[in-house]
Design a protein around this motif. Structure first.
Motif, PDB file in Angstrom:
ATOM      1  N   ASP A  86      -6.266  -9.411  -4.433  1.00 22.64           N
ATOM      2  CA  ASP A  86      -6.169  -9.434  -5.729  1.00 22.64           C
ATOM      3  C   ASP A  86      -5.111 -10.334  -5.683  1.00 22.64           C
ATOM      4  OD1 ASP A  86      -6.905  -5.738  -5.506  1.00 22.64           O
ATOM      5  OD2 ASP A  86      -7.960  -7.496  -5.888  1.00 22.64           O
ATOM      6  N   ASP A 115      -1.873 -10.286  -7.419  1.00 21.65           N
ATOM      7  CA  ASP A 115      -1.114  -9.325  -8.263  1.00 21.65           C
ATOM      8  C   ASP A 115       0.349 -10.724  -8.752  1.00 21.65           C
ATOM      9  OD1 ASP A 115      -0.527  -7.567  -5.374  1.00 21.65           O
ATOM     10  OD2 ASP A 115      -0.613  -9.825  -5.796  1.00 21.65           O
ATOM     11  N   ASN A 158       6.203  -9.935  -3.904  1.00 19.62           N
ATOM     12  CA  ASN A 158       5.879  -9.198  -3.386  1.00 19.62           C
ATOM     13  C   ASN A 158       4.558  -8.958  -1.910  1.00 19.62           C
ATOM     14  OD1 ASN A 158       5.375  -9.011  -6.831  1.00 19.62           O
ATOM     15  ND2 ASN A 158       3.353 -10.253  -7.025  1.00 19.62           N
ATOM     16  N   THR A 200       3.896   3.683  -1.775  1.00 20.07           N
ATOM     17  CA  THR A 200       3.924   3.668  -2.735  1.00 20.07           C
ATOM     18  C   THR A 200       2.300   3.264  -3.125  1.00 20.07           C
ATOM     19  OG1 THR A 200       3.725   0.981  -2.814  1.00 20.07           O
ATOM     20  CG2 THR A 200       6.029   2.442  -3.597  1.00 20.07           C
ATOM     21  N   ALA A 201       1.323   4.038  -1.871  1.00 22.67           N
ATOM     22  CA  ALA A 201       0.208   3.407  -1.505  1.00 22.67           C
ATOM     23  C   ALA A 201      -0.514   4.608  -2.926  1.00 22.67           C
ATOM     24  CB  ALA A 201      -0.254   3.313  -0.277  1.00 22.67           C
ATOM     25  N   ILE A 256       0.837   5.957  -4.776  1.00 21.74           N
ATOM     26  CA  ILE A 256       0.145   5.610  -7.065  1.00 21.74           C
ATOM     27  C   ILE A 256      -0.320   4.330  -7.063  1.00 21.74           C
ATOM     28  CG2 ILE A 256       2.099   4.952  -8.273  1.00 21.74           C
ATOM     29  CD1 ILE A 256       4.322   6.473  -6.362  1.00 21.74           C
ATOM     30  N   LYS A 257      -0.245   3.301  -6.855  1.00 25.04           N
ATOM     31  CA  LYS A 257      -0.616   2.006  -6.493  1.00 25.04           C
ATOM     32  C   LYS A 257      -2.733   2.697  -6.844  1.00 25.04           C
ATOM     33  CE  LYS A 257      -1.745  -2.650  -4.763  1.00 25.04           C
ATOM     34  NZ  LYS A 257      -1.264  -3.137  -4.204  1.00 25.04           N
ATOM     35  N   GLN A 258      -2.907   3.399  -5.735  1.00 25.89           N
ATOM     36  CA  GLN A 258      -4.363   3.710  -5.424  1.00 25.89           C
ATOM     37  C   GLN A 258      -4.309   4.809  -7.181  1.00 25.89           C
ATOM     38  OE1 GLN A 258      -5.184   6.259  -2.284  1.00 25.89           O
ATOM     39  NE2 GLN A 258      -5.076   3.684  -0.957  1.00 25.89           N
ATOM     40  N   GLY A 313       5.612  -0.487   0.932  1.00 26.99           N
ATOM     41  CA  GLY A 313       3.883  -0.515   0.964  1.00 26.99           C
ATOM     42  C   GLY A 313       3.142   0.843   1.065  1.00 26.99           C
ATOM     43  N   LEU A 325      -3.368   4.741  -9.808  1.00 26.41           N
ATOM     44  CA  LEU A 325      -3.346   3.634 -11.218  1.00 26.41           C
ATOM     45  C   LEU A 325      -4.484   2.774 -11.399  1.00 26.41           C
ATOM     46  CD1 LEU A 325       0.414   2.287 -10.702  1.00 26.41           C
ATOM     47  CD2 LEU A 325      -0.517   3.300 -12.826  1.00 26.41           C
ATOM     48  N   GLU A 326      -5.234   2.556  -9.764  1.00 26.14           N
ATOM     49  CA  GLU A 326      -6.657   1.567  -9.689  1.00 26.14           C
ATOM     50  C   GLU A 326      -7.886   2.430 -10.246  1.00 26.14           C
ATOM     51  OE1 GLU A 326      -5.097  -1.388  -5.964  1.00 26.14           O
ATOM     52  OE2 GLU A 326      -6.386   0.389  -6.006  1.00 26.14           O
ATOM     53  N   GLU A 370       5.722  -5.389  -1.130  1.00 25.50           N
ATOM     54  CA  GLU A 370       4.519  -4.118  -0.103  1.00 25.50           C
ATOM     55  C   GLU A 370       4.958  -3.973   1.329  1.00 25.50           C
ATOM     56  OE1 GLU A 370       2.140  -2.888  -1.280  1.00 25.50           O
ATOM     57  OE2 GLU A 370       0.845  -2.593   0.565  1.00 25.50           O
TER      58      GLU A 370
END
Length: 237
Positions: A201, A203, A213, A224-225, A227-229, A221, A231-232, A217
């Motif tokens: 990806d 980003d 980044n 925040t895994a 929260i990222k999932q 990482g 958002l996706e 990560e």
């Protein structure tokens, strides 16, 4: 009465004159000493100026060359003395070396070509070339055999057809295989170059942002895994 006064005046005048002459003689003596010292200093200064002018006209590394030549002369004299006595010069030289000097020289040899790690392909290639050339041990017997086999073609000309006829010995092949295996083993210890993944990806907006980044990560990482999932998936609150 008058005669008595004149006698006393002459007696008092004589010591005064003698004292003045002594002071004058002392001053003249000091003046001569100062004059002699000034001439001596002038000669010494002129001598130093001439020596300095000679030193300035010499090459920049003259002192090192001079020390090297003196050391070579001393070494030659010692070799001649040992040869006259029937002794081995290398053995006599080792007996004169202290344990501290030998240890210091060994440390110096080890630091002569230290491995700083990978800094560039040109530096790595140069180190590889230096390492391989140091390992070369000429085989004079094999050289003479090959010279006899090839004859006049040993020193090829434009009309020679010796190309491709050389067959390496088994020892040479084993030596090459051993060296290649050492290279592979050493290369495995270094971190590989990270390949670029086209399917990853995007980003980031530039290379600097991509590196930032990756660092973020690596350190945050796992926190925040989730929260990222969300958002996706679009399920973030």
């Amino acid at each position: 009465m008058a005669s008595c006064a004149e006698g006393s005046a002459s007696i008092s005048y004589e010591p005064t004159e003698s004292a003045a002459s002594q002071k004058r003689g002392e001053r003249l003596r000091k003046f001569r000493e100062l004059h002699f010292k000034r001439n001596e200093a002038r000669k010494l200064n002129h001598k130093e100026v001439v020596e300095e002018d000679k030193r300035l006209k010499l090459p920049t590394n003259w002192e090192a060359k001079k020390a090297r030549l003196e050391w070579e002369l001393m070494t030659d004299e010692k070799k001649k003395e040992c040869a006259a006595k029937g002794e081995d010069y290398d053995r006599v030289k080792l007996l004169e070396i202290s344990a501290e000097d030998a240890e210091r020289w060994e440390r110096k040899k080890k630091k002569k070509n230290p491995d700083p790690g990978f800094s560039g392909y040109a530096e790595a290639q140069l180190r590889q070339y230096q390492r391989l050339t140091k390992q070369i041990k000429p085989d004079m017997d094999g050289y003479e055999r090959q010279r006899e086999q090839c004859g006049e073609d040993f020193h090829p000309t434009s009309n020679s057809l010796i190309h491709g006829t050389h067959v390496p010995s088994k020892e040479g092949i084993d030596r090459m295989v051993e060296d290649v295996e050492k290279q592979i083993e050493k290369r495995a210890k270094y971190s590989r170059r990270r390949a670029y993944n086209d399917d990853a990806d995007i980003d980031y907006i530039n290379e600097r942002n991509a590196k930032f980044n990756k660092k973020a990560e690596r350190f945050y990482g796992k926190y925040t895994a989730e929260i990222k999932q969300n958002l996706e998936r679009g399920t973030a609150v």
